[in-house]
Motif scaffolding. Structure first.
Motif, short mmCIF file in Angstrom:
data_model
loop_
_atom_site.label_atom_id
_atom_site.label_comp_id
_atom_site.label_asym_id
_atom_site.label_seq_id
_atom_site.Cartn_x
_atom_site.Cartn_y
_atom_site.Cartn_z
N TRP A 124 17.81 49.96 -7.42
CA TRP A 124 16.86 48.89 -7.88
C TRP A 124 17.47 48.00 -8.99
O TRP A 124 17.45 46.72 -9.17
N THR A 125 18.26 48.65 -10.10
CA THR A 125 18.68 47.99 -10.97
C THR A 125 19.84 46.90 -10.39
O THR A 125 20.09 45.88 -10.76
N PHE A 126 20.59 47.18 -9.32
CA PHE A 126 21.76 46.59 -8.76
C PHE A 126 21.07 45.26 -8.07
O PHE A 126 21.52 44.36 -8.06
N ALA A 127 19.73 45.75 -7.33
CA ALA A 127 19.08 44.59 -6.65
C ALA A 127 18.71 43.77 -7.66
O ALA A 127 18.61 42.37 -7.41
N TYR A 128 17.95 44.10 -8.61
CA TYR A 128 17.47 43.25 -9.53
C TYR A 128 18.48 42.13 -10.57
O TYR A 128 18.04 41.30 -11.08
N ILE A 129 19.69 42.48 -10.46
CA ILE A 129 20.70 41.79 -10.93
C ILE A 129 20.76 40.43 -10.32
O ILE A 129 20.66 39.21 -10.49
N PHE A 130 20.77 40.50 -8.92
CA PHE A 130 20.65 39.24 -7.94
C PHE A 130 19.13 38.57 -7.96
O PHE A 130 19.38 37.41 -7.83
N LYS A 131 18.35 39.61 -8.15
CA LYS A 131 16.88 38.62 -7.83
C LYS A 131 16.63 38.11 -9.20
O LYS A 131 15.74 37.15 -9.12
N SER A 132 17.49 38.46 -10.18
CA SER A 132 17.36 37.50 -11.52
C SER A 132 17.59 36.10 -11.10
O SER A 132 17.12 35.14 -12.08
N PHE A 133 18.35 35.70 -10.09
CA PHE A 133 18.67 34.39 -9.91
C PHE A 133 18.16 33.81 -8.64
O PHE A 133 18.31 32.69 -8.05
N THR A 134 17.32 34.59 -7.90
CA THR A 134 16.73 34.28 -6.55
C THR A 134 15.22 34.49 -6.60
O THR A 134 14.47 35.02 -5.78
N GLY A 135 14.39 33.89 -7.49
CA GLY A 135 12.99 33.79 -7.58
C GLY A 135 12.32 34.51 -8.69
O GLY A 135 11.19 34.26 -9.09
N LEU A 136 13.04 35.65 -9.14
CA LEU A 136 12.13 36.36 -9.99
C LEU A 136 11.91 35.79 -11.43
O LEU A 136 10.72 36.07 -11.98
N THR A 171 21.73 40.50 -29.91
CA THR A 171 21.97 39.14 -30.54
C THR A 171 20.73 38.23 -30.27
O THR A 171 20.09 37.62 -31.12
N ARG A 172 20.38 38.27 -29.04
CA ARG A 172 19.44 37.39 -28.30
C ARG A 172 17.83 37.72 -28.91
O ARG A 172 17.23 37.03 -29.38
N ALA A 173 17.77 39.03 -28.83
CA ALA A 173 16.55 39.47 -29.11
C ALA A 173 15.98 39.30 -30.55
O ALA A 173 14.97 39.04 -30.81
N MET A 194 11.77 32.91 -21.29
CA MET A 194 13.00 32.51 -22.29
C MET A 194 13.89 31.36 -21.95
O MET A 194 13.91 31.33 -20.53
N TRP A 195 14.34 30.56 -22.76
CA TRP A 195 15.55 29.57 -22.32
C TRP A 195 16.56 30.55 -21.62
O TRP A 195 17.00 31.51 -22.21
N GLY A 196 17.18 30.07 -20.62
CA GLY A 196 18.13 30.79 -19.97
C GLY A 196 17.82 31.99 -19.54
O GLY A 196 18.51 33.08 -19.31
N GLY A 197 16.49 32.22 -19.05
CA GLY A 197 16.13 33.24 -18.65
C GLY A 197 16.62 34.14 -17.58
O GLY A 197 17.00 35.46 -17.42
N MET A 198 17.22 33.60 -16.61
CA MET A 198 18.16 34.26 -15.25
C MET A 198 19.19 34.81 -15.97
O MET A 198 19.39 36.16 -15.39
N VAL A 199 19.97 34.27 -16.90
CA VAL A 199 21.17 34.91 -17.51
C VAL A 199 20.74 36.10 -18.45
O VAL A 199 21.45 37.18 -18.21
N TRP A 200 19.59 36.22 -18.83
CA TRP A 200 19.45 37.08 -20.06
C TRP A 200 18.67 38.43 -18.91
O TRP A 200 18.92 39.45 -19.38
#
Length: 446
Positions: free
Chosen positions: A112-124, A190-192, A300-306
């Motif tokens: 699940w964690t592996f899949a969610y890395i990519f989901k962060s850039f594809t609609g999540l 740092t971001r948090a 958040m700004w830049g949410g996909m990256v975070w």
């Protein structure tokens, strides 16, 4: 027997051993479970109690397991047979069973964690509220193709690392993954800490209010310390069998416990400032990871990256722990069955994957229930509340009362090392740790 000991694999360096051992302890329990358990128990007061218990009871049991492994130079089952025999190898069998079963569902969550890395850039990140994020997650774990593919890819990576061996596989991977984990942690911390409103979360996490402490707080802290340090799973016995005779094991235990606790502490510095900044319940439960936090990152700004970085962090933690669990099984097959590392890795990797399929499917695709729980939850409950705690209790009794002189001799490097805390350590193993483990068992069984 002497020939086998001479040919046994060893860690190539002390730093490699420490990073691999820390990697075995640092897992989803630090980054996923620790924050919501801390949130549920009122924050800073729980943190203080957890750290105290990790460095006393937790570190004491860790030292016992490392010493069993190094003294015997065997896998989890063979170590007890080498040191005493009789019924004691059953303790090793428990550790072997725990490693096999936990990995079968732990790798599902790793997928699940592996899949969610990519989901962060594809609609999540288009899901701006928790209910939409929840629908997305439930839809994902109910899709048999997606969950099985993610599970298979994750398990394949685990097999490939262990296939390469102790030095070229586990140690080399740990030297890359563990520094990477700390870099990602520090970036996210740092971001948090720079989010507007983060100060409320910092106060909740770092200003203790001991009036909130109850009996259940202490039990939860004991349980978290026990599970977080990978005790009772056969991992530390197996890793201990690869330690050289000149290694200062007590010093190594302190280092591993510190690194494990540091990761849990830093994970809290990510979660609490973030959820308080966005007005989320700090004790939201396991759904905090795959449901609440993606909804927060999307705002958040830049949410996909975070979001992607956070799931990279989870993925690394899951992978290093899974590699350690798998090595317990592979080491047994090599020592006891005489299989090559390659054969052991491929056959046992396949067996664990097949055994994990019901766990992967039980979360929605094909609800598979056992004892009123989903198959995954039933396996987790059985390991955590019966096998793991019973194994940990028996390890304390074994070292504290049965093979004490042999283990003391190993810890002191045959008298060359002065371990000043030998008496307090034995006191903890003989009395305090068994009582603590029985308390954990009683709480879980209730």
């Amino acid at each position: 027997m002497k020939q086998e000991k001479m040919e046994r694999e060893q860690w190539g360096s002390r730093i490699g051993f420490l990073l691999a051992s820390a990697g075995s302890a640092i897992g989803l329990g630090n980054i996923w479970r620790f924050p919501y358990i801390t949130g549920k128990n009122g924050g800073a007061a729980f943190l203080v109690i957890y750290i105290a218990l990790a460095f006393t009871i937790g570190a004491s049991v860790m030292l016992a397991e490392f010493a069993i492994g190094r003294a015997a130079k065997k896998n989890a089952v063979g170590a007890f047979r080498e040191l005493k025999g009789g019924v004691w190898p059953l303790v090793g069998w428990m550790g072997l069973a725990v490693a096999f079963i936990i990995l079968s569902y732990y790798a599902v969550i790793g997928g699940w964690t592996f899949a969610y890395i990519f989901k962060s850039f594809t609609g999540l990140m288009s899901l701006h509220d928790i209910s939409a994020a929840q629908d997305s997650f439930l839809g994902f774990i109910a899709n048999p193709t997606q969950v099985l593919l993610a599970f298979f890819v994750f398990m394949l990576m685990v097999v490939l690392v262990v296939y390469k061996g102790v030095g070229q596989g586990i140690e080399r991977a740990s030297k890359i993954l563990m520094p990477g984990l700390f870099i990602v942690l520090l970036v996210l911390v740092t971001r948090a800490l720079t989010l507007p409103g983060a100060s409320k979360g910092i106060a909740f996490y770092l200003k203790p209010d001991f009036s909130k402490v109850t009996g259940s707080t202490i039990i939860d802290a004991l349980g978290q310390a026990f599970y977080s340090l990978s005790l009772g799973m056969g991992i530390l016995i197996t890793f201990g069998s690869y330690i050289g005779k000149n290694e200062n094991i007590p010093k190594s235990v302190v280092t591993v416990t510190f690194l494990d606790t540091l990761v849990a502490f830093l994970a809290g510095l990510i979660i609490f400032p973030t959820v308080f900044a966005f007005g989320i319940d700090a004790g939201a439960g396991p759904g905090l990871t795959f449901i609440t936090l993606p909804a927060v990152f999307s705002k958040m700004w830049g949410g996909m990256v975070w979001s992607a970085l956070f799931f990279v962090l989870l993925f690394i933690a899951a992978l290093t722990s899974s590699v350690s669990l798998f090595e317990v099984v592979v080491s047994y097959c090599k020592d006891e069955l005489g299989w090559s590392r390659g054969k052991s890795s491929l056959l046992m990797g396949t067996a664990i994957f097949l055994f994990g399929v019901p766990s992967a499917l039980s979360q929605g695709a094909y609800p598979i229930n056992l004892f009123g729980k989903s198959f995954l939850d039933a396996m987790d409950w059985m390991c955590n509340n019966i096998l793991l705690t019973t194994g940990g209790l028996l390890i304390c009794l074994f070292v504290g009362w049965v093979v004490t002189d042999r283990i003391k001799d190993d810890i002191s490097n045959k008298g060359r090392l002065n371990f000043a805390l030998m008496s307090p350590w034995l006191l903890i193993l003989r009395f305090l740790a068994p009582i603590a483990i029985v308390m954990i068992m009683w709480s879980g069984l209730r």
